[in-house]
Design a protein around this motif. Structure first.
Motif, PDB file in Angstrom:
ATOM      1  N   GLN A  60      40.911  40.461  44.886  1.00  0.00           N
ATOM      2  CA  GLN A  60      42.072  41.070  45.551  1.00  0.00           C
ATOM      3  C   GLN A  60      42.794  39.965  46.307  1.00  0.00           C
ATOM      4  OE1 GLN A  60      39.427  43.818  47.590  1.00  0.00           O
ATOM      5  NE2 GLN A  60      40.788  45.488  47.055  1.00  0.00           N
ATOM      6  N   ILE A 123      35.332  50.493  45.617  1.00  0.00           N
ATOM      7  CA  ILE A 123      36.158  50.923  44.487  1.00  0.00           C
ATOM      8  C   ILE A 123      36.264  49.731  43.541  1.00  0.00           C
ATOM      9  CG2 ILE A 123      38.385  51.868  43.766  1.00  0.00           C
ATOM     10  CD1 ILE A 123      38.771  53.056  46.472  1.00  0.00           C
ATOM     11  N   ARG A 125      37.028  49.379  40.593  1.00  0.00           N
ATOM     12  CA  ARG A 125      38.209  49.363  39.738  1.00  0.00           C
ATOM     13  C   ARG A 125      39.427  48.763  40.441  1.00  0.00           C
ATOM     14  NH1 ARG A 125      40.028  52.442  35.148  1.00  0.00           N
ATOM     15  NH2 ARG A 125      38.614  54.195  35.306  1.00  0.00           N
ATOM     16  N   ALA A 126      39.338  48.587  41.755  1.00  0.00           N
ATOM     17  CA  ALA A 126      40.491  48.070  42.494  1.00  0.00           C
ATOM     18  C   ALA A 126      40.775  46.599  42.184  1.00  0.00           C
ATOM     19  CB  ALA A 126      40.305  48.279  43.991  1.00  0.00           C
ATOM     20  N   ALA A 127      39.900  45.932  41.454  1.00  0.00           N
ATOM     21  CA  ALA A 127      40.228  44.601  40.910  1.00  0.00           C
ATOM     22  C   ALA A 127      39.415  44.433  39.643  1.00  0.00           C
ATOM     23  CB  ALA A 127      39.919  43.488  41.905  1.00  0.00           C
ATOM     24  N   THR A 128      40.099  44.379  38.516  1.00  0.00           N
ATOM     25  CA  THR A 128      39.394  44.194  37.246  1.00  0.00           C
ATOM     26  C   THR A 128      40.022  43.038  36.497  1.00  0.00           C
ATOM     27  OG1 THR A 128      40.845  45.717  36.021  1.00  0.00           O
ATOM     28  CG2 THR A 128      38.876  46.665  37.040  1.00  0.00           C
ATOM     29  N   PRO A 167      42.435  42.496  52.728  1.00  0.00           N
ATOM     30  CA  PRO A 167      41.965  43.753  52.134  1.00  0.00           C
ATOM     31  C   PRO A 167      40.808  44.377  52.919  1.00  0.00           C
ATOM     32  CG  PRO A 167      42.288  42.094  50.439  1.00  0.00           C
ATOM     33  CD  PRO A 167      42.415  41.388  51.760  1.00  0.00           C
ATOM     34  N   PRO A 183      40.339  50.230  52.967  1.00  0.00           N
ATOM     35  CA  PRO A 183      40.515  51.211  51.887  1.00  0.00           C
ATOM     36  C   PRO A 183      39.613  51.044  50.664  1.00  0.00           C
ATOM     37  CG  PRO A 183      42.643  50.380  52.659  1.00  0.00           C
ATOM     38  CD  PRO A 183      41.592  49.535  53.301  1.00  0.00           C
ATOM     39  N   THR A 184      39.136  49.845  50.362  1.00  0.00           N
ATOM     40  CA  THR A 184      38.437  49.651  49.080  1.00  0.00           C
ATOM     41  C   THR A 184      37.030  49.063  49.215  1.00  0.00           C
ATOM     42  OG1 THR A 184      39.371  47.435  48.821  1.00  0.00           O
ATOM     43  CG2 THR A 184      40.612  49.267  47.841  1.00  0.00           C
TER      44      THR A 184
ATOM     45  N   ASN B  35      46.205  46.029  37.588  1.00  0.00           N
ATOM     46  CA  ASN B  35      44.764  46.179  37.754  1.00  0.00           C
ATOM     47  C   ASN B  35      44.244  45.769  39.122  1.00  0.00           C
ATOM     48  OD1 ASN B  35      44.236  47.296  35.248  1.00  0.00           O
ATOM     49  ND2 ASN B  35      44.306  45.312  34.256  1.00  0.00           N
ATOM     50  N   MET B  36      45.079  45.918  40.152  1.00  0.00           N
ATOM     51  CA  MET B  36      44.560  45.618  41.489  1.00  0.00           C
ATOM     52  C   MET B  36      45.162  46.543  42.528  1.00  0.00           C
ATOM     53  SD  MET B  36      44.423  42.103  43.703  1.00  0.00           S
ATOM     54  CE  MET B  36      46.025  42.226  44.453  1.00  0.00           C
ATOM     55  N   PHE B  37      44.343  46.931  43.485  1.00  0.00           N
ATOM     56  CA  PHE B  37      44.779  47.764  44.614  1.00  0.00           C
ATOM     57  C   PHE B  37      44.087  47.266  45.872  1.00  0.00           C
ATOM     58  CE2 PHE B  37      43.549  51.461  47.311  1.00  0.00           C
ATOM     59  CZ  PHE B  37      44.808  51.767  47.792  1.00  0.00           C
ATOM     60  N   ARG B  38      44.869  47.159  46.966  1.00  0.00           N
ATOM     61  CA  ARG B  38      44.271  46.728  48.230  1.00  0.00           C
ATOM     62  C   ARG B  38      44.444  47.744  49.355  1.00  0.00           C
ATOM     63  NH1 ARG B  38      47.361  41.164  48.463  1.00  0.00           N
ATOM     64  NH2 ARG B  38      48.806  42.533  47.376  1.00  0.00           N
ATOM     65  N   GLY B  39      45.496  48.577  49.269  1.00  0.00           N
ATOM     66  CA  GLY B  39      45.698  49.575  50.322  1.00  0.00           C
ATOM     67  C   GLY B  39      46.358  49.021  51.574  1.00  0.00           C
ATOM     68  N   ILE B  40      47.287  48.101  51.377  1.00  0.00           N
ATOM     69  CA  ILE B  40      47.903  47.438  52.535  1.00  0.00           C
ATOM     70  C   ILE B  40      48.683  48.424  53.395  1.00  0.00           C
ATOM     71  CG2 ILE B  40      49.721  45.770  53.123  1.00  0.00           C
ATOM     72  CD1 ILE B  40      48.444  43.958  50.977  1.00  0.00           C
ATOM     73  N   PRO B 309      43.660  56.293  46.929  1.00  0.00           N
ATOM     74  CA  PRO B 309      43.135  55.988  45.600  1.00  0.00           C
ATOM     75  C   PRO B 309      42.316  57.120  44.991  1.00  0.00           C
ATOM     76  CG  PRO B 309      41.994  54.702  47.291  1.00  0.00           C
ATOM     77  CD  PRO B 309      43.138  55.389  47.971  1.00  0.00           C
ATOM     78  N   TRP B 319      47.392  50.828  38.589  1.00  0.00           N
ATOM     79  CA  TRP B 319      47.464  50.933  40.051  1.00  0.00           C
ATOM     80  C   TRP B 319      48.924  50.913  40.523  1.00  0.00           C
ATOM     81  CZ3 TRP B 319      43.713  52.723  42.872  1.00  0.00           C
ATOM     82  CH2 TRP B 319      42.382  52.483  42.539  1.00  0.00           C
TER      83      TRP B 319
END
Lengths: 404, 509
Positions: A60, A123, A125-128, A167, A183-184, B35-40, B309, B319
């Motif tokens: 991330q 999570i 899947r939040a970075a693949t 993150p 969150p992740t 393919n990425m999520f951080r939730g900023i 999410p 995402w």
């Protein structure tokens, strides 16, 4: 590792190749990169010529650390740096291949694993990146564990990879005085904020016996990355602090060598960012942040945050997003006001670098006094060098390299 | 049915993947995945307003100024409406414009010369145009040096790049002196010489058509003309065609009044309109039917909670949320800004492309060239207008309650930040990025995202080498750090780069 990638490297024995981080102790910030550009180029060449296999992957991340590295102002190194990035095959930003080729180019057994960005553990899947053998998206956390356990050295570039960074920052409910979970489930490689642990756990050692080597910063300073990488590629083990940062780079306190230090001594304080005076009262975290960028500066020695009226936000420190916020609040109103402020004295008196050297010198003298005349001089030198943090050479599994 | 998956979509960087289904030599379906999520957005909650631009800046290490700028504009909008803020001093605003302009030029230069340009070079595509051959090409190398000059100039005011800390609510903390201004001018002079006078573009174009020789002055613009000709030869005006609707937030205040130098506008395929702030707030929604977020995370931006999410959601594949204006996809970027400004310098898009207000891979490239030169010309004037004795920052308080939106332009298109502050704490935050506008997944109606639409229907002569698809995705300059990740300032390429071919060129890279 195919044998093709590991043909012998025509360089000196590891112990004869420079330890750039040790050289930093002796020279002004910035000088080592300037003066030893050829040697740094040679160190990077051990990777580009296939002697050592480096893999660079992103979790991330905002990619600011990569962008930062690319801003390095080193014409003498530019060619090989380009090649190096190409060959650190997992670094998707920089690969010329696409798709299957790029994925095939990933070494599953690297000598050095470089990670940029935090790793989401709750999570995944939040970075693949790419897919697994069943064709499902493969989480970066799985890649990192697989590759990290086989690597000789693992390097975390930037505060996110080192400690979790943004993150991993919490959701705040300041009215209740609480910081909630991120969150992740984002973690650093071997730290979760200030706490040892992270993805690999506190006891992790890579193949060389080193823990994860951290080069924090938001973004990481390109010279910090370059010097640490080149030192490791040359087979030297960096001398690390408790947060696993190379001491020569992260020993100095931002506050000590700050250009505004004189205003601090004179008691001339700015009320707000941008005002004249030392930014201590405007929330500057320079009294808690360890790195040499007050003298190293950024972007080819052009400037640093305080030069444009912006207080240090402590970006090289774990959990700085929660420890040093609100960033611009008067210090007495903020949580970190109670923390020790180690540098009210002059920098020379307390910076760990100098302390370490003083201890080293004393030990070395004792050695010389106690040692019998027959004691081989080499042994004393070796002890001295160990105390100075010179370290044992990294025993790469590739014997071609260490014995070349 | 052969299915090609391009992952990672290299040289645009990061966790983006494109899946194409090809039937009878044509793409029948494309899926653009982030393919990425951080939730900023969630991470901003409960924080002091003036800390939030710091947090949101780190959305992206390539768009490292624009998010800070849009965040600050949102806060200033909220504070102004709450009656606790009067506006930014002219010099503060101008210094932000200068930094944003330097950034825009940097981004466009990197994109054109280092990222997208090599797709049309001799080494990659046998075009005979070898100056942008990756690493070795003389034009490529010069561009690398000039992009560093641009960021060094930036650092004089910004303190560092990426992630400068100098923009603040109320203005900028920097208070530059004559020496800083001189240093910026000096750093820029090399860039200025490299690009040469804008009005010389037609001569460069003519010379490029004649095959050289390389001019002494303005070699950068000459290279760009060669690039455009190579792209036109490759038929780039005929592929990568989006929905034909465009949206620009506008950017730069310049030295004039409050009107924007690059204006805001929406082009619906027939007519250009100038939506007000409130019309944009009313019209923009995000659809999450194919994104890994709970259904409640979609809808009107100012009413939705922070993205929540839902990684196991059925039918989701990205995402990235799917932003829409009045329910429709909108292409954004320099081309949208040029169309919103009714501008087509030197008729590049009319003559070499597929029309002034048309969408294509070529037109996106041409608009970047046009915007790069226009920004340089404005920037030199703005620098001359900086009054070193004037204040750069107005007083600011975090103690207020209100909502605000910051509409701005990132180099890759329309960016907006949305904030709700209650009693001096951030209670709600949303970010809508240009890359989600362009690379969004489908929506509940099955309407594909702009990039998906631009690729679907494209012919793919060689399934092992969908080079035009790669050219098209790069033409959006997707900044997946905005949504997921970012493109890099320098690519790192083989000396001998093969066409980008999954399954092909397996020659030991």
């Amino acid at each position: 590792m195919s044998t093709e990638r590991h043909r012998p490297v025509e360089t000196a024995r590891p112990t004869e190749r420079p330890d750039f981080l040790e050289l930093v102790r002796e020279r002004e910030a910035g000088a080592v990169v300037d003066e030893r550009a050829d040697a740094i180029r040679a160190a990077l060449s051990t990777a580009t010529r296939g002697g050592l296999d480096v893999v660079w992957i992103q979790g991330q991340s905002c990619t600011g650390c990569t962008v930062s590295l690319l801003q390095s102002e080193y014409p003498a190194i530019e060619g090989v740096l380009s090649e190096f990035r190409e060959q650190s095959s997992f670094h998707t930003t920089l690969m010329s291949e696409t798709g299957t080729d790029a994925m095939n180019a990933i070494s599953t057994d690297p000598d050095v694993l470089v990670v940029e960005g935090a790793i989401p553990t709750e999570i995944p899947r939040a970075a693949t990146l790419g897919t697994d053998e069943r064709g499902k998206r493969k989480p970066v956390v799985d890649w990192v564990i697989e590759l990290g356990e086989r690597a000789d050295v693992v390097l975390a570039v930037g505060t996110c990879a080192a400690y979790g960074g943004l993150p991993a920052a919490g959701r705040h409910d300041s009215r209740r005085g609480e910081v909630g979970t991120d969150p992740t489930g984002a973690r650093g490689l071997q730290f979760d904020g200030e706490e040892p642990g992270g993805v690999f756990g506190p006891d992790f050692e890579a193949g060389s016996g080193l823990p994860v080597v951290n080069v924090p910063g938001c973004p990481a300073h390109p010279e910090h990355v370059l010097l640490t990488l080149a030192t490791i590629l040359n087979g030297h083990e960096p001398d690390l602090d408790a947060l696993h940062r190379p001491l020569p780079l992260f020993g100095p306190l931002v506050h000590d060598d700050c250009e505004l230090r004189e205003q601090y001594e004179q008691g001339e304080f700015a009320d707000d960012p941008g005002d004249d005076g030392c930014l201590y009262e405007a929330g500057c975290a320079g009294v808690h942040a360890y790195c040499d960028d007050s003298v190293r500066l950024r972007n080819g020695g052009t400037a640093i945050c305080r030069d444009v009226g912006a207080p240090c936000i402590g970006c090289v420190e774990p959990a700085f997003w929660d420890r040093f916020t609100p960033f611009y609040e008067k210090r007495e109103d903020r949580g970190d006001a109670g923390l020790d402020e180690p540098s009210i004295m002059r920098s020379d008196d307390d910076a760990p670098t100098w302390e370490m050297r003083a201890v080293s010198a004393v030990v070395a003298c004792l050695c010389v006094l106690i040692a019998a005349p027959a004691l081989p001089v080499a042994a004393a030198l070796s002890a001295l060098s160990r105390w100075l943090g010179d370290g044992e050479p990294i025993s790469w599994r590739d014997s071609d390299l260490t014995e070349a | 049915m052969p299915e090609i998956e391009i992952d990672p979509t290299t040289r645009i960087e990061g966790h983006h993947a494109t899946t194409l289904e090809v039937e009878d030599g044509r793409v029948v379906r494309a899926e653009s995945e982030m393919n990425m999520f951080r939730g900023i957005e969630s991470i901003t909650h409960g924080r002091t307003p003036s800390d939030v631009p710091q947090v949101t800046q780190m959305v992206c290490g390539v768009c490292f100024t624009c998010h800070r700028q849009a965040s600050i504009l949102a806060l200033e909008d909220a504070a102004r409406r709450a009656g606790v803020f009067d506006g930014v001093p002219v010099t503060g605003r101008l210094l932000r414009d200068v930094m944003e302009g330097l950034f825009l030029m940097w981004n466009h230069a990197v994109h054109l010369f280092v990222l997208a340009g090599p797709d049309y070079s001799d080494a990659v595509a046998d075009t005979g145009f070898d100056r942008l051959d990756p690493v070795e090409g003389a034009g490529y190398q010069t561009a690398l040096a000039r992009q560093r000059d641009l960021l060094q100039a930036f650092t004089e005011f910004g303190g560092r790049a990426p992630h400068p800390l100098t923009y603040a609510p109320g203005g900028v903390t920097a208070d530059p002196d004559e020496a800083a201004l001189t240093a910026v001018r000096e750093a820029l002079s090399g860039v200025d010489e490299w690009l040469g006078p804008t009005e010389a573009l037609p001569e460069h174009l003519e010379r490029a058509r004649d095959g050289g020789p390389v001019p002494e002055q303005g070699v950068g613009t000459y290279d760009l003309c060669c690039l455009l000709l190579a792209a036109a030869d490759a038929g780039a005006d005929g592929f990568g065609v989006g929905p034909g609707r465009f949206y620009a937030n506008g950017m730069f205040y310049g030295t004039g009044d409050d009107s924007l130098v690059f204006p805001r506008g929406i082009y619906d395929g027939e007519a250009l309109s100038r939506p007000s702030r409130d019309e944009l707030i009313e019209g923009i929604t995000e659809d999450v039917s194919h994104a890994w977020y709970t259904d409640a995370s979609g809808g009107r931006i100012d009413e939705a909670p922070a993205p929540d999410p839902d990684p196991e959601k059925a039918d989701a594949y990205s995402w990235g949320k799917a932003p829409r204006f009045e329910g429709e996809t909108m292409e954004t970027g320099p081309l949208a800004r040029q169309i919103a400004a009714r501008s087509d310098p030197f008729d590049l898009r009319a003559d070499l492309g597929n029309g002034v207000a048309a969408s294509s891979t070529f037109n996106r490239l041409a608009a970047r060239v046009q915007e790069l030169l226009a920004t340089r010309d404005h920037l030199l004037r703005w620098l001359d207008a900086v009054d070193l004795d004037a204040p750069t920052k107005a007083d600011w308080t975090d103690e207020f309650t209100g909502t605000g939106v910051g509409f701005w332009g990132a180099s890759r298109g329309a960016l907006s930040h949305w904030v709700r502050v209650e009693d001096g704490e951030v209670e709600g935050y949303q970010i809508v990025t240009p890359t989600t506008w362009n690379l969004s997944p489908r929506d509940a109606d099955g309407q594909p995202g702009v990039f998906e639409e631009a690729v679907e229907g494209m012919s793919v002569a060689d399934v092992s080498d969908p080079v035009d698809v790669m050219r098209t995705v790069r033409s959006f300059d997707p900044c997946l750090g905005c949504a997921v990740h970012v493109q890099s300032p320098e690519g790192s390429f083989e000396t001998r780069v093969e066409p980008h071919a999954p399954g092909g060129s397996a020659d030991g890279h």
